[in-house]
Motif scaffolding. Sequence first.
Motif, PDB file in Angstrom:
ATOM      1  N   ASP A   1       0.834  -1.205   0.000  1.00 39.51           N
ATOM      2  CA  ASP A   1       0.000   0.000   0.000  1.00 39.51           C
ATOM      3  C   ASP A   1       0.871   1.259   0.000  1.00 39.51           C
ATOM      4  O   ASP A   1       0.584   2.227  -0.704  1.00 39.51           O
ATOM      5  N   SER A   2       1.924   1.236   0.790  1.00 37.23           N
ATOM      6  CA  SER A   2       2.835   2.390   0.825  1.00 37.23           C
ATOM      7  C   SER A   2       3.515   2.568  -0.527  1.00 37.23           C
ATOM      8  O   SER A   2       3.680   3.694  -1.018  1.00 37.23           O
TER       9      SER A   2
ATOM     10  N   LYS B   1     -10.855   3.928  -3.908  1.00 41.15           N
ATOM     11  CA  LYS B   1      -9.434   3.988  -3.595  1.00 41.15           C
ATOM     12  C   LYS B   1      -8.746   5.100  -4.376  1.00 41.15           C
ATOM     13  O   LYS B   1      -7.879   5.808  -3.870  1.00 41.15           O
TER      14      LYS B   1
ATOM     15  N   PHE C   1       1.912   6.374  -7.046  1.00 41.00           N
ATOM     16  CA  PHE C   1       0.833   7.276  -7.446  1.00 41.00           C
ATOM     17  C   PHE C   1       1.283   8.726  -7.373  1.00 41.00           C
ATOM     18  O   PHE C   1       0.952   9.538  -8.238  1.00 41.00           O
ATOM     19  N   LEU C   2       2.069   9.050  -6.362  1.00 43.41           N
ATOM     20  CA  LEU C   2       2.572  10.413  -6.214  1.00 43.41           C
ATOM     21  C   LEU C   2       3.565  10.777  -7.316  1.00 43.41           C
ATOM     22  O   LEU C   2       3.843  11.957  -7.545  1.00 43.41           O
TER      23      LEU C   2
ATOM     24  N   ALA D   1      -5.254  12.422  -0.963  1.00 45.59           N
ATOM     25  CA  ALA D   1      -3.922  12.514  -0.360  1.00 45.59           C
ATOM     26  C   ALA D   1      -3.001  13.395  -1.201  1.00 45.59           C
ATOM     27  O   ALA D   1      -2.226  14.193  -0.678  1.00 45.59           O
TER      28      ALA D   1
ATOM     29  N   THR E   1      -9.511   8.285  -2.707  1.00 46.76           N
ATOM     30  CA  THR E   1      -8.730   8.422  -1.478  1.00 46.76           C
ATOM     31  C   THR E   1      -7.309   8.879  -1.782  1.00 46.76           C
ATOM     32  O   THR E   1      -6.761   9.787  -1.148  1.00 46.76           O
ATOM     33  N   LEU E   2      -6.691   8.245  -2.780  1.00 44.86           N
ATOM     34  CA  LEU E   2      -5.343   8.618  -3.164  1.00 44.86           C
ATOM     35  C   LEU E   2      -5.298  10.035  -3.738  1.00 44.86           C
ATOM     36  O   LEU E   2      -4.368  10.794  -3.490  1.00 44.86           O
TER      37      LEU E   2
ATOM     38  N   ARG F   1       2.335   1.576  -3.448  1.00 39.84           N
ATOM     39  CA  ARG F   1       1.343   2.036  -4.409  1.00 39.84           C
ATOM     40  C   ARG F   1       1.136   3.547  -4.307  1.00 39.84           C
ATOM     41  O   ARG F   1       1.043   4.253  -5.312  1.00 39.84           O
ATOM     42  N   GLN F   2       1.068   4.066  -3.085  1.00 36.58           N
ATOM     43  CA  GLN F   2       0.896   5.504  -2.896  1.00 36.58           C
ATOM     44  C   GLN F   2       2.125   6.272  -3.383  1.00 36.58           C
ATOM     45  O   GLN F   2       2.003   7.343  -3.979  1.00 36.58           O
TER      46      GLN F   2
END
Length: 457
Positions: free
Chosen positions: A93-94, A407, A100-101, A414, A410-411, A96-97
């Motif tokens: 999950d970390s 999801k 994504f960033l 963030a 949510t991302l 993936r984020q």
Amino acid sequence: MRTSKGTFKEILISAGIKGSSHKEGESTKQKSKILHPPIETFWQLPPKKDQKKKSIKSRTAKTIMSLALKKKSKSLQVILGGSHDPKDEQIVDSFRQLVFLEGQLIDKNNDYHTLLRFLRMRDYDLQKAKNMYLNFLKWREEFHVDEISKEFMFEEFNEVKQCYPHGFHGVDRYGRPIYIERIGMVNLTRLLEVTTIERFVKYHVSEQEKTLNWRFPSCSLAAKKHIASTVSIVDVKDVGISNFSKPARLLFLEIQKIDSHYYPETLHRLFIINAGSGFRVLWKAIKAFLDQRTLAKIQVLGSNYTKTLLEVIDPSNLPTFLGGNCKCSEYGGCLFSDKGPWNDPSVTTLLQAMLEVEEENIDDEEQNCSASKDSFDGLTPDNVSIKDVYDVTPSRDDTFGQPVLQKILTLQSAVNDTKSKIQALEAALTDMTSVIEGLGQPIEELKKQILVSKLRA
């Protein structure tokens, strides 16, 4: 970490140790670096619960299959997606984020298992895994991988098979697909007459995509547990330095680069058999191009290899030329048959039924999220072939019950928060710069006054 009740082999690396194995729960006294256990270790199908049998005489076959899949949809998702290890889930999950960033949107190449493979290859170092993964995405775009897997036609397939004996054949005792090459029988001159290195590399990539999106899921359904790696056998009888010509080196290096950089952690074990003195000299040169993780999965054997192979492969799945019982005479030989669950009609029927149920689930999620059908690129049961069930499934969220759109939102939230903080910092920096500039003016005036006073004095 949760492990299976069966046994597995751990890969060890240390001075003087090429590889080793032991049963789960046992500890080794050797001071070796334990690499990650087989990628399927934590992904086992939970024990089945007894279910009461119901009358099905009045139902059609299609209705029966649809209802059965709906009732067992969670179990099938566990088979195909695996029950994730909690520690792995957190770091995935970390990761993936983090990706994504970097501006990479969620798509089919950002699924749980793909990200996990890159993390494992870089020993869970987020930054190194991110760099490797972004290079992978760039390569897919530049090499047009999606187009190759859909459109590339390898018309010279049969001719290539004749001068380069290779192919998938059956599964090992765990359920992993088996890949076989007979390097000692390769006629490189003839190979380069019927095809080119560029076309063969495209063919290799298309086969890798088929293994990920079709063979692994098919084997998972057949074995009723998650399958995500292969067992390979390479016969190097009569192979030596003379076989490693310039064209051979170019082909080997290109394929090795693709496999290690863009399809990491898909090899469970590689057996090199019939290794004579000539190959062992060549092997010293080849090893320089392989990373330690890959080397730890390789076992080099001489002519007495049959017992070792039969420990991991049932004779019915091993060709006679390797000491097994299979001939595949009706196909012209085992390496022409492509024997395996991926060509089993019963598995194909199940996959087709799963596709229909999958589309129904997508429609339900779209309604719950008030999302349009465009959220899934317009996919419907009418325009998705059976192969697409595995092109689509990985892009779905890996946590049951949480829609993909939620999801993404949510991302996105963030990302927006991060942007707001950056803007606030920029504003504060601007204000601070103005204050500093304001303080600088009185100081300059004071310097001038002091200078004038000194001149007058």
